[in-house]
Scaffold this active site. Structure first.
Site, PDB file in Angstrom:
ATOM      1  N   LYS A  25       0.835  -1.216   0.000  1.00  0.00           N
ATOM      2  CA  LYS A  25       0.000   0.000   0.000  1.00  0.00           C
ATOM      3  C   LYS A  25       0.869   1.265   0.000  1.00  0.00           C
ATOM      4  O   LYS A  25       0.586   2.208  -0.715  1.00  0.00           O
ATOM      5  CB  LYS A  25      -0.934   0.010   1.225  1.00  0.00           C
ATOM      6  CG  LYS A  25      -1.908  -1.167   1.260  1.00  0.00           C
ATOM      7  CD  LYS A  25      -2.963  -0.996   2.348  1.00  0.00           C
ATOM      8  CE  LYS A  25      -2.426  -1.056   3.755  1.00  0.00           C
ATOM      9  NZ  LYS A  25      -1.882  -2.369   4.169  1.00  0.00           N
ATOM     10  N   ARG A 100     -10.142   0.441   8.678  1.00  0.00           N
ATOM     11  CA  ARG A 100      -9.658  -0.903   9.000  1.00  0.00           C
ATOM     12  C   ARG A 100     -10.727  -1.755   9.659  1.00  0.00           C
ATOM     13  O   ARG A 100     -10.471  -2.877  10.033  1.00  0.00           O
ATOM     14  CB  ARG A 100      -8.485  -0.784   9.946  1.00  0.00           C
ATOM     15  CG  ARG A 100      -7.132  -0.987   9.176  1.00  0.00           C
ATOM     16  CD  ARG A 100      -6.162  -1.452  10.041  1.00  0.00           C
ATOM     17  NE  ARG A 100      -4.831  -1.760   9.903  1.00  0.00           N
ATOM     18  CZ  ARG A 100      -3.822  -1.090   9.448  1.00  0.00           C
ATOM     19  NH1 ARG A 100      -4.004   0.048   8.858  1.00  0.00           N
ATOM     20  NH2 ARG A 100      -2.612  -1.555   9.535  1.00  0.00           N
ATOM     21  N   ARG A 139      10.996  -6.654   4.998  1.00  0.00           N
ATOM     22  CA  ARG A 139      10.804  -5.261   5.411  1.00  0.00           C
ATOM     23  C   ARG A 139      11.353  -5.022   6.812  1.00  0.00           C
ATOM     24  O   ARG A 139      11.871  -3.947   7.112  1.00  0.00           O
ATOM     25  CB  ARG A 139       9.308  -4.908   5.349  1.00  0.00           C
ATOM     26  CG  ARG A 139       9.030  -3.438   5.579  1.00  0.00           C
ATOM     27  CD  ARG A 139       7.603  -3.070   5.266  1.00  0.00           C
ATOM     28  NE  ARG A 139       6.719  -3.281   6.400  1.00  0.00           N
ATOM     29  CZ  ARG A 139       5.410  -3.055   6.386  1.00  0.00           C
ATOM     30  NH1 ARG A 139       4.823  -2.638   5.278  1.00  0.00           N
ATOM     31  NH2 ARG A 139       4.668  -3.255   7.449  1.00  0.00           N
ATOM     32  N   ARG A 145      10.592  -0.973  12.215  1.00  0.00           N
ATOM     33  CA  ARG A 145       9.288  -0.962  12.890  1.00  0.00           C
ATOM     34  C   ARG A 145       9.211  -2.090  13.917  1.00  0.00           C
ATOM     35  O   ARG A 145       9.439  -3.248  13.581  1.00  0.00           O
ATOM     36  CB  ARG A 145       8.164  -1.115  11.853  1.00  0.00           C
ATOM     37  CG  ARG A 145       7.895   0.159  11.093  1.00  0.00           C
ATOM     38  CD  ARG A 145       6.852  -0.012  10.024  1.00  0.00           C
ATOM     39  NE  ARG A 145       5.617  -0.634  10.478  1.00  0.00           N
ATOM     40  CZ  ARG A 145       4.508  -0.674   9.775  1.00  0.00           C
ATOM     41  NH1 ARG A 145       4.470  -0.104   8.569  1.00  0.00           N
ATOM     42  NH2 ARG A 145       3.435  -1.269  10.236  1.00  0.00           N
ATOM     43  N   ARG A 157      -1.379  -9.222  13.417  1.00  0.00           N
ATOM     44  CA  ARG A 157      -1.869  -8.218  12.448  1.00  0.00           C
ATOM     45  C   ARG A 157      -2.614  -8.891  11.301  1.00  0.00           C
ATOM     46  O   ARG A 157      -3.641  -8.394  10.831  1.00  0.00           O
ATOM     47  CB  ARG A 157      -0.698  -7.368  11.934  1.00  0.00           C
ATOM     48  CG  ARG A 157      -0.253  -6.350  12.981  1.00  0.00           C
ATOM     49  CD  ARG A 157       1.181  -5.916  12.816  1.00  0.00           C
ATOM     50  NE  ARG A 157       1.433  -5.180  11.609  1.00  0.00           N
ATOM     51  CZ  ARG A 157       2.625  -5.163  10.969  1.00  0.00           C
ATOM     52  NH1 ARG A 157       3.644  -5.850  11.450  1.00  0.00           N
ATOM     53  NH2 ARG A 157       2.759  -4.461   9.879  1.00  0.00           N
TER      54      ARG A 157
HETATM   55  P1  AMP Z   1       0.213   0.311   9.081  1.00  0.00           P
HETATM   56  O1  AMP Z   1       1.382   1.219   8.890  1.00  0.00           O
HETATM   57  O2  AMP Z   1      -0.971   0.711   8.242  1.00  0.00           O
HETATM   58  O3  AMP Z   1       0.578  -1.140   8.928  1.00  0.00           O
HETATM   59  O4  AMP Z   1      -0.266   0.487  10.592  1.00  0.00           O
HETATM   60  C1  AMP Z   1       0.601   0.182  11.661  1.00  0.00           C
HETATM   61  C2  AMP Z   1      -0.224   0.032  12.929  1.00  0.00           C
HETATM   62  O5  AMP Z   1      -0.888   1.271  13.236  1.00  0.00           O
HETATM   63  C3  AMP Z   1      -1.337  -1.005  12.862  1.00  0.00           C
HETATM   64  O6  AMP Z   1      -0.887  -2.327  13.128  1.00  0.00           O
HETATM   65  C4  AMP Z   1      -2.261  -0.497  13.974  1.00  0.00           C
HETATM   66  O7  AMP Z   1      -1.736  -0.795  15.247  1.00  0.00           O
HETATM   67  C5  AMP Z   1      -2.180   1.013  13.780  1.00  0.00           C
HETATM   68  N1  AMP Z   1      -3.197   1.481  12.813  1.00  0.00           N
HETATM   69  C6  AMP Z   1      -2.966   1.969  11.565  1.00  0.00           C
HETATM   70  N2  AMP Z   1      -4.115   2.302  10.967  1.00  0.00           N
HETATM   71  C7  AMP Z   1      -5.101   2.005  11.846  1.00  0.00           C
HETATM   72  C8  AMP Z   1      -6.506   2.100  11.801  1.00  0.00           C
HETATM   73  N3  AMP Z   1      -7.143   2.550  10.706  1.00  0.00           N
HETATM   74  N4  AMP Z   1      -7.208   1.712  12.892  1.00  0.00           N
HETATM   75  C9  AMP Z   1      -6.586   1.261  14.003  1.00  0.00           C
HETATM   76  N5  AMP Z   1      -5.256   1.118  14.112  1.00  0.00           N
HETATM   77  C10 AMP Z   1      -4.508   1.494  13.034  1.00  0.00           C
END
Ligand code: AMP
Length: 203
Positions: A25, A100, A139, A145, A157
């Protein structure tokens, strides 16, 4: 509201970019932004920025993120609302990692409705789980991260994605806005497929 004080707005191109962790993404968002001039709204990036800056929101979100859990909706939706309001001149947004769950999808519809606009389409990047795990392992070596480092957190996740996030695709399918794209291939091949879906939506 536009500069003339009216609430009429030109149609915006608002894209929800959907897919499990490791689907690409972030990579595709960059290319979409370049071509279509949209504002990138990545909830993951926004949370990481808040954490880095040690804001009150960042401190609230940190423990959820480190465990691979979702941050509570009221925190996430409030943050998205603020970011939309910070960009009144946007030609449109690319929502990356949001919504999400179905509650967030409904909230996003309400936020955009209040601005006389809507999600134009949801692009869903389809990648098999084995391939996701391989990509996330790679990654982890460079992302730094915390949530990429531990296979258990990655599994959490992916499980949350299957249980809470996948129903969001059905939500947009019902609105006839779901566009599936094969997320396996070269970055440019995948991007070409995305453009085929998005070009006709440009006004
Ligand atoms: P990402 O970078 O999109 O993989 O997001 C990393 C982490 O941020 C996720 O595993 C969640 O803990 C949190 N997060 C990101 N977007 C959301 C969302 N829309 N709702 C809730 N938690 C989120």
């Amino acid at each position: 509201m536009n500069s003339s004080g009216s609430t009429d707005q030109r149609p915006l191109l608002n894209i929800a970019l959907f897919g499990p962790p490791g689907a690409g993404k972030g990579t595709q968002s960059e290319k979409i932004i370049q071509r279509y001039g949209l504002v990138h709204l990545s909830t993951g990036d926004l949370f990481r920025k808040h954490i880095k800056e040690q804001t009150a929101l960042g401190l609230k979100a940190q423990s959820y993120i480190n465990q691979g859990a979702l941050v509570p909706d009221e925190i996430t939706i409030g943050m998205v609302d603020e970011k939309i309001n910070d960009s009144p001149e946007a030609k449109g947004f690319i929502f990356d990692g949001f919504p999400r769950n179905v509650n967030q999808a409904k909230a996003l519809d309400r936020l955009l409705n209040a601005k006389n606009c809507a999600i134009s389409t949801m692009i869903s990047l389809e990648v098999p789980e084995d391939e996701l795990k391989t990509r996330l392992k790679q990654r982890a070596k460079i992302s730094g991260r915390v949530d990429d480092q531990d296979p258990k957190k990655i599994q959490t996740r992916l499980d949350i994605y299957a249980e809470e996030t996948l129903p969001v695709a059905a939500y947009y399918y019902q609105q006839e806005k779901l566009m599936k794209v094969n997320g396996v291939g070269s970055i440019d091949e995948i991007f070409r497929e995305i453009c085929t879906a998005l070009d006709p939506l440009q006004s």
